[in-house]
Motif scaffolding. Structure first.
Motif, short mmCIF file in Angstrom:
data_model
loop_
_atom_site.label_atom_id
_atom_site.label_comp_id
_atom_site.label_asym_id
_atom_site.label_seq_id
_atom_site.Cartn_x
_atom_site.Cartn_y
_atom_site.Cartn_z
N GLN A 1 -3.92 -4.55 -11.20
CA GLN A 1 -4.66 -3.31 -11.29
C GLN A 1 -4.24 -2.41 -10.14
N VAL A 2 -3.87 -1.21 -10.49
CA VAL A 2 -3.40 -0.26 -9.49
C VAL A 2 -4.62 0.45 -8.91
N ARG A 3 -4.67 0.46 -7.61
CA ARG A 3 -5.78 1.12 -6.92
C ARG A 3 -5.17 2.08 -5.91
N VAL A 4 -5.46 3.34 -6.06
CA VAL A 4 -4.90 4.37 -5.19
C VAL A 4 -5.95 4.74 -4.15
N VAL A 5 -5.58 4.71 -2.91
CA VAL A 5 -6.47 5.07 -1.82
C VAL A 5 -5.85 6.26 -1.11
N GLU A 6 -6.59 7.37 -1.03
CA GLU A 6 -6.09 8.55 -0.34
C GLU A 6 -6.65 8.56 1.07
#
Length: 165
Positions: free
Chosen positions: A152-157
């Motif tokens: 699962q791709v989790r993007v954190v900015e």
């Protein structure tokens, strides 16, 4: 009888006196001589040296056997790995789906109604000619990863810090 006894007594007493005279005239050493110590020390040193050399050779032999055992264990593990690889390749070659695809590439057609021969030579089923229109479709099974194993791709900015705090 008394004269024979007296003669015997006189003879025994004269022997005893002669022995006593000889004993008085001999020189008696004051101490007994000690055996030399050097041969004993050499013998003990040789036995100790041979024991140490024997233990060293035994230890070296055990270490050599240990190296041989480790090498053989490594070779056995490599052989077991190779055997497992070959079994997996053989299972892939025996896969019915793969065999059907290879047969289709060669131009073979799977009949819609197969016919079987029994052990006594009888034909079971109705033999018909197989054509490409009647053939069963062969579609390889799609290889999919189960949902539980998909990443699962989790993007954190993260905001950029432009101020020089």
């Amino acid at each position: 009888m008394s004269s024979a006894a007296e003669q015997l007594f006189a003879r025994v007493s004269s022997i005893g006196e002669a022995a006593a005279e000889r004993a008085r005239l001999t020189v008696v050493p004051t101490s007994t001589p000690r055996p030399p110590r050097l041969p004993f020390l050499v013998l003990v040193s040789c036995i100790t040296l041979l024991g140490v050399v024997g233990l060293l050779m035994f230890n070296t032999s055990l270490q050599q056997a240990s190296f041989t055992e480790a090498d053989l264990a490594e070779r056995a593990a490599a052989t077991a790995d190779r055997e497992e690889t070959l079994k997996m390749e053989l299972d892939d070659l025996r896969d019915p789906q793969r065999i059907a695809v290879e047969a289709a590439k060669m131009g073979m057609v799977i009949p819609s109604t197969p016919v079987f021969l029994t052990m006594d030579g009888q034909i079971v089923g109705t033999p018909t000619e197989a054509t490409s229109e009647d053939a069963l479709r062969i579609t390889p099974k799609p290889q999919q990863v189960p949902a539980e194993l998909r990443a699962q791709v989790r993007v954190v900015e993260v905001p950029a810090n432009t101020a020089g705090d």
